[in-house]
Design an enzyme around this catalytic site. Structure first.
Site, short mmCIF file in Angstrom:
data_model
loop_
_atom_site.label_atom_id
_atom_site.label_comp_id
_atom_site.label_asym_id
_atom_site.label_seq_id
_atom_site.Cartn_x
_atom_site.Cartn_y
_atom_site.Cartn_z
N GLY A 488 0.83 -1.20 0.00
CA GLY A 488 0.00 0.00 0.00
C GLY A 488 0.86 1.25 0.00
N GLY A 491 0.55 8.47 3.58
CA GLY A 491 1.18 9.76 3.68
C GLY A 491 2.63 9.64 4.12
N GLY A 493 4.61 6.99 3.33
CA GLY A 493 5.34 6.42 2.21
C GLY A 493 4.82 5.03 1.90
N PRO A 494 5.48 4.29 0.99
CA PRO A 494 5.02 2.96 0.61
C PRO A 494 5.28 1.91 1.68
CG PRO A 494 7.07 3.48 -0.49
CD PRO A 494 6.66 4.73 0.23
N ASP A 606 -6.33 8.39 15.75
CA ASP A 606 -6.72 7.96 14.40
C ASP A 606 -7.21 6.52 14.40
OD1 ASP A 606 -7.16 8.37 11.70
OD2 ASP A 606 -5.15 7.76 11.10
#
Length: 800
Positions: A488, A491, A493-494, A606
């Site tokens: 995936g 924000g 990074g990968p 979150d």
């Protein structure tokens, strides 16, 4: 046949036993079944072997002779063969063994159907020696065998594709389309296929091959975990797929596929052409060659390929009286080697230079490559089916005329001069621009220095509970961060799946250079989660801090994230109420630990379905602490001007005033609880025009004393009605508008465990409308986006 009896062992077809359409034979381990089946959308009937369910057929007997009536019979005939008879007692399929008198058939635990001589115990016939479209684990696939594709998913008759081993010089796996090459693996070097970059990594590392170069070979899977099943399946569209059975989802997880791009199709760019899927156009001629047909090439029809511009030395010497300059070689890096490689023990060279010498001495040799295991490979015919790889592959050396090599050298020198002049002017202009911008960048630079100091402090602290990995080790584990292993993108990074040499699977989260918030998230996560240990929190195994690399390494969660199940109509059925309640309770335990029981008091900020990971036993683990905040001993509430989080889960006081506390997480938990019960997202709820969110709909049903329409019908059972009603009640208590009215997680835990029996009545939940959220204060470059800075976080795993 009329005198036969229907008495048999569970895995055996004995003489005089009849197996009809609704009867089956099962392997002793219960994993494989032999019986008659009808493919979806088809009325035809076939005898086949399937794994776990009829949707996973791995072998078919009467592929081209289907039964059209329900009177099919499987039995041992008078001559000892296993046969399938139609309603007229005619043989439509047989093992067709000449010496079979006293025999019986048995379905082995491996999925192999065997015809056994009852006197000697010898195998007279095996389904493994007559494969269909699937290579099973430990099934030896020899050079004289082929997989054949189905015509379609509902028609198992012979399709247009076949797959087999080509052992002539360097053994390769080929897929043919109507007897023409369609895909090939590249040579097998004893450990992996040179034309499949992923084959040297975890994607295909279970392959083994036995045989002698130029002779007969056997290819097979060898996997130590006997409870798991691996298959290599030839699809009806010509794609080879390696699949692993997921016992938790009862579905196949696809781990590798042969055809990922148009460049994987055999000979796409014709002779002496090279294919690169990242280029436009994808085909180009090798250096020293030009299109054979310019007009076709312009129409992007590359099948005619390319031709050599300058003749090689031997050809030139024939036409001129004086000797010409010798040929040389041009190195082509990281490619799929061309077809028709010639490799044999007699060609074995000690190194690449030795191979080059041998090729120069052979006037017909036009290219060579060197591999430590295969030795020297040479090509004497057109170079066909070359593909450029970003990683993996082998270096190919192409023979060119001296003039072409000299031209290549000049072309390398000329571009250096002009860019140097341009670069000098550019540097001067850039220096002036940087001088003008220096004052504006001062604040930002100080922040970066602060970040680097914090990272340096992490290195020095080297917490005993946190491992520091070398970048090289993580690059090897992820096959150099291969896109095939990408799970995936967030924000930060990968995120990549990886595997250490000891077999441990990991999730690797690599900071993107373009992510400013990513550095803050990286430091925050390492400083917080490295000090936390709980069964319902994802475990941070360590990190990597080398030069410009900041990487987080987590335990890998087999079953991905919660949102992949509760919001997917196909996956929801795998979460019954007992499993959902276990997930709810596990999330509550994790939050309670963060708020009260850990050494650090942490507000997650979150909490959402995509940040709940599920392990192999479907136990939940809270992940992604990039936005979490640490509270002091006496601190109960904090304020921020920068609102972060995910729309639909943010509490009203946080969205409108920037106030966050334990009760902010409680609100998010309440939303998540109602989503788990209903199987619906809070933010995409449109069933009731008066209820813009799931919370509003749940409240309306609650005050009308009818919550059944809220409950996911897949989990509703009158037996669990009281438990589901209680959880709905708890969810509504958690999403009340005023933070002071919401329970703390310790109380929520007691309610879930029935330690608190008399629950207080809930008040109306907060209705967070889009108009309210759109005016929330957000002092960041992303102020127009009311969502997390990490909309797709580590928990958002996707299928490859």
């Amino acid at each position: 046949l009329e005198d036969s009896i229907v008495v048999r062992g569970l895995d055996t077809v004995a003489p005089s036993v009849l197996i009809q359409e609704r009867e089956t034979v099962s392997s002793n381990n219960g994993m494989f079944t032999l019986g008659f089946f009808r493919p979806r959308n088809s009325t035809n009937c076939y005898l086949g072997i399937w794994f776990m369910s009829e949707s996973s057929v791995v072998w078919v007997a009467n592929k081209n002779d289907p039964l059209t009536d329900p009177s099919g019979i499987l039995t041992i005939s008078g001559n000892g063969n296993l046969v399938v008879l139609n309603g007229q007692k005619q043989v439509v399929w047989s093992t067709n063994v000449s010496m079979a008198s006293n025999s019986s058939a048995q379905l082995l635990d491996s999925g192999n159907l065997v015809l056994i001589d009852r006197t000697t115990g010898a195998f007279l016939w095996q389904s493994f020696q007559h494969p269909d479209n699937t290579l099973l684990q430990n099934m030896k696939f020899s050079t004289n065998m082929q997989l054949t594709s189905w015509k379609s998913t509902s028609d198992p008759s012979y399709g247009g594709f076949s797959c087999g081993l080509k052992p002539l010089n360097a053994t390769e796996v080929f897929v043919w389309k109507e007897n023409h090459p369609y895909w090939r693996s590249g040579p097998w070097n004893g450990t992996h296929f040179l034309g499949v970059p992923q084959s040297s990594s975890m994607s295909l590392n279970e392959f083994q091959m036995q045989g002698e170069l130029g002779g007969s070979f056997d290819l097979y899977f060898h996997y130590t975990d006997k409870s798991a099943l691996l298959t290599l399946k030839l699809g009806h569209k010509g794609k080879l797929k390696k699949q692993r059975w997921n016992s938790h989802t009862n579905l196949w997880d696809r781990e590798w596929v042969s055809e990922n791009s148009v460049c994987d199709i055999y000979g796409k760019c014709g002779p002496f052409g090279i294919c690169n899927s990242l280029s436009s156009p994808i085909c180009s001629c090798l250096r020293g060659f030009e299109p054979n047909n310019e007009e076709e090439w312009g129409r992007q029809n590359w099948t005619s390929g390319c031709v050599r511009r300058e003749a090689l030395q031997q050809e030139r010497d024939k036409n001129f009286s004086q000797a010409s300059k010798p040929d040389g070689f041009l190195k082509l890096e990281r490619v799929k080697l061309p077809d028709h490689a010639e490799a044999s023990p007699s060609n074995f060279a000690k190194d690449s230079a030795d191979c080059q010498t041998r090729c120069l001495k052979n006037s017909s040799c036009i290219a060579y490559a060197y591999d430590k295991s295969l030795g020297c490979m040479v090509w004497n015919a057109d170079l066909l089916d070359i593909q450029s790889f970003s990683v993996g592959g082998v270096d190919l050396f192409i023979r060119l005329a001296y003039s072409e090599l000299d031209k290549a050298r000049r072309n390398m020198v000329t571009p250096i001069i002009i860019p140097t002049l341009i670069g000098t002017i550019f540097i001067m202009a850039l220096g002036y621009f940087l001088w003008k911008m220096r004052s504006k960048q001062k604040g930002k630079t100080q922040m970066q220095i602060h970040d680097k100091r914090r990272i340096s402090n992490l290195k020095q602290a080297h917490n005993q509970e946190l491992s520091f990995f070398y970048f090289r080790k993580l690059a090897i584990a992820t096959n150099n961060f291969d896109l095939a292993n990408k799970l995936g993108q967030g924000g930060f990074g990968p995120v990549y799946k990886g595997k250490f040499e000891d077999g441990q699977e990991i999730a690797v989260k690599r900071l993107s250079r373009s992510s400013r918030q990513g550095i803050e998230e990286f430091i925050n996560e390492v400083e917080l989660i490295s000090n936390l240990q709980h069964r319902n929190l994802v475990r941070l195994l360590g990190c990597c801090i080398e030069e410009d690399e900041e990487i987080l390494v987590y335990e890998y969660m087999t079953n991905k994230s919660l949102d992949a199940y509760i919001f997917d109509p196909l996956q929801q059925k795998y979460l019954d109420w007992r499993r959902r309640f276990n997930i709810i309770e596990g999330i509550a335990r994790g939050l309670l630990y963060l708020h009260r029981d850990s050494r650090l008091r942490i507000i997650h900020r979150d909490l959402k379905a995509s940040n709940i990971l599920l392990d192999e036993e479907m136990n939940p683990k809270i992940s992604d602490f990039g936005m979490a905040k640490l509270f002091g001993g006496g601190q109960n509430q904090a304020n921020t001007e920068r609102i972060v989080g995910t729309y639909g889960y943010i509490s009203p006081e946080y969205a409108t005033e920037g106030l966050y506390s334990e009760k902010s997480d409680v609100f998010s938990f309440g939303v998540l609880l109602l989503e788990i019960i209903s199987g619906r997202k809070n933010t995409s709820f449109y069933e009731d025009a008066e209820s813009l969110t799931l919370l509003g709909f749940a409240w309306k049903l609650w005050i009308n004393a009818n919550v059944i329409p809220l409950i996911d019908p897949r989990i509703y059972d009158p037996i669990f009605h009281e438990d589901i009603l209680k959880c709905t009640h708890i969810g509504l208590l958690c999403v009340q508008e005023l933070a002071k009215d919401r329970p703390i997680m310790a109380s929520v835990m007691s309610m879930l465990q029935s330690e608190i029996v008399d629950l207080p009545p809930p008040s109306q939940p907060a209705f967070i409308l889009r108009q309210t959220m759109s005016h929330a204060t957000e002092q960041s470059p992303r102020s127009n986006e009311l969502c997390s800075i990490n909309k797709v976080t580590i928990s958002n795993f996707e299928g490859r």
